[in-house]
Design a protein around this motif. Structure first.
Motif, mmCIF file in Angstrom:
data_model
loop_
_atom_site.group_PDB
_atom_site.id
_atom_site.type_symbol
_atom_site.label_atom_id
_atom_site.label_comp_id
_atom_site.label_asym_id
_atom_site.label_seq_id
_atom_site.Cartn_x
_atom_site.Cartn_y
_atom_site.Cartn_z
ATOM 1 N N HIS A 90 0.850 -1.183 0.000
ATOM 2 C CA HIS A 90 0.000 0.000 0.000
ATOM 3 C C HIS A 90 0.893 1.243 0.000
ATOM 4 N N HIS A 91 0.460 2.240 -0.744
ATOM 5 C CA HIS A 91 1.327 3.380 -1.039
ATOM 6 C C HIS A 91 1.860 4.054 0.218
ATOM 7 N N GLY A 111 -2.781 2.494 -4.650
ATOM 8 C CA GLY A 111 -3.189 3.841 -4.274
ATOM 9 C C GLY A 111 -2.037 4.821 -4.313
ATOM 10 N N ASP A 120 1.600 1.250 -10.697
ATOM 11 C CA ASP A 120 0.265 1.231 -10.110
ATOM 12 C C ASP A 120 -0.303 -0.188 -10.173
#
Length: 492
Positions: A90-91, A111, A120
């Motif tokens: 997760h970013h 994200g 992405d």
């Protein structure tokens, strides 16, 4: 009912998840991931955890779940040690450890903005067709566990034959009662194998999976009622949180759909288990094993009520034996080191430390460091961990016994007992207690004297607002010991 996977308010069908896993496998393959390669996963509870597991199995690669609660330095160590071909996360979690990510490592982010040049996740999946390979079965894994000292250690599951994979699937099905039509609730973090096992066993059997993004006791009850949950898995500390809900809240939800709930990961106080059985009914099944061995024993509710304190008998091809102080296998009733294994399932090694792997094996069985005994019918009872045992004046003292006595006190919510150096006796036990009511150390000591031999009563009792825990609910005794020794906090 069409099998589905639910995360929060989002829902996908089983077919959609299989397709996304196959596309992710194709994307991984295009990025150079092949058999035996590691893929690191820095992920919260999300669809991506399931999709990544499906993908690495198609490629016979290793999934490496990373505990995102760890310090950035620990995460950086894991990323260097396992040498992954790819990192998916997760970013915001990736941002927090950005300077620890090894140079040149391909990063796929869920994200966030694309300014860092990370791939992405959703676009990556969408840009590939499904991978046609199926892999050899359950695939392999590399799981890092925190030890009492030093860096996290990696337990690497070795490549499996087709029959070993099939046997592992049968064991998981027996542990979690997996079958088509089941609806399973995942309550814990999916970087831990406890939750992953329930998810993959249910999904693989054609059931539906509901994944909690984070645990909340009332939300858990609401999900059970809303989705007619039949199966789940919880660690004992979540039982405690559930039991602390007001009676009016407990009575608000219909839990009658529950059929099979597994608990493991830490000892469960007998009064907590009895309270849960009284509330949820005869649905609680306790298991015992480790990251190294997998789950080996299981005990159902009726069996446990007849043998309180037992963690059960081996399932399927499981074997448990006790090794005595003389180094030989001991008869029933003898306390010693617990050795166990599920025969016919994939073996393991400690990544980069084959000597340590050899040291934990004896006569084909593995020890996880626990001390226990078997009754005449083969039911296993645990005393404590070898590393936690206190030797005071030449006498063995098991902290678990003291902890069980402490938890009988109505004003104690939880506790931890461990040994510290003592000039006279070599070691002496120390107790940290987390109260749920008014309490003082002197009263606790008097309470214990009525239940334990005098030499077992801790000289030092510390009352604390909160005990430090891992995400699985295990109390971090190492931190308490360090705190005690650093401050020399004692009670007179």
């Amino acid at each position: 009912m069409t099998p589905v996977v639910i995360v929060g308010d989002r829902i996908r069908t089983r077919d959609e998840e299989v397709e996304r896993g196959a596309r992710l496998a194709a994307a991984m393959h295009a990025a150079g991931v092949g058999a035996g390669d590691a893929v690191a996963l820095l992920l919260r509870n999300d669809f991506a955890v399931l999709e990544a597991n499906l993908a690495v199995r198609r490629l016979d690669a290793y999934g490496v779940p990373v505990n995102w609660h760890w310090h950035a330095d620990e995460i950086g160590y894991v990323l260097r040690d396992c040498a992954p071909r790819l990192l998916i996360g997760h970013h915001d979690l990736l941002e927090a450890i950005e300077d620890r990510i090894p140079a040149g490592l391909t990063v796929v982010a869920i994200g966030g903005d694309p300014s860092r040049g990370w791939i992405d996740y959703d676009d990556w999946i969408a840009s590939h067709e499904s991978h046609s390979g199926a892999g050899t079965g359950l695939g392999s894994s590399m799981v890092y566990t925190s030890g009492t000292t030093g860096r996290p250690k990696a337990v690497r599951r070795l490549p499996a034959s087709g029959e070993e994979s099939a046997q592992r699937a049968r064991v998981l099905a027996a542990i979690h009662d997996s079958a088509p039509g089941n609806v399973a609730l995942v309550t814990g973090p999916l970087y831990h194998l406890f939750g992953q096992a329930l998810m993959t066993a249910t999904f693989g059997a054609g059931g539906s999976v509901v994944i909690m993004e984070r645990f909340d006791p009332e939300a858990c009850l609401a999900l059970i009622e809303r989705h007619r949950i039949t199966h789940s898995a919880l660690v004992p500390t979540l039982f405690v949180r559930l039991l602390r809900l007001p009676d009016a809240v407990k009575a608000r939800y219909d839990l009658s759909s529950l059929r099979h709930v597994v608990h493991s990961g830490a000892p469960c106080a007998p009064e907590v288990k009895r309270a849960m059985l009284g509330w949820w009914g005869p649905v609680l099944h306790e298991t015992y094993g480790s990251t190294e061995t997998g789950v080996v024993t299981k005990i159902g509710p009726a069996e446990w009520l007849e043998r309180p304190g037992s963690v059960g008998r081996p399932v399927l091809t499981g074997e448990v034996r006790i090794r005595g102080e003389d180094g030989d296998w001991a008869p029933a009733g003898t306390v010693g080191d617990v050795y166990l294994r599920i025969h016919g399932t994939p073996d393991f090694t400690f990544h980069g430390d084959p000597a340590k792997r050899a040291a934990v094996e004896y006569d084909g069985l593995i020890t996880c460091g626990d001390i226990g005994w078997l009754d005449e019918e083969g039911y296993l009872f645990l005393c404590d961990r070898r590393v936690d045992m206190v030797i005071s004046g030449g006498v063995n003292i098991y902290p678990a016994e003291i902890e069980a006595a402490l938890l009988e006190h109505q004003a104690i919510g939880d506790c931890a007992v461990f040994g510290v150096p003592d000039a006279e006796y070599g070691e002496t036990p120390v107790a940290f207690v987390e109260p749920v009511g008014a309490i003082d150390a002197g009263a606790v000591r008097a309470f214990l004297r009525g239940r334990l031999a005098g030499y077992k009563v801790p000289r030092h009792i510390v009352v604390t607002d909160r005990l430090p825990r891992e995400e699985t609910g295990k109390i971090m005794k190492r931190k308490l010991r360090e705190q005690f020794l650093a401050t020399e906090q004692v009670d007179g």
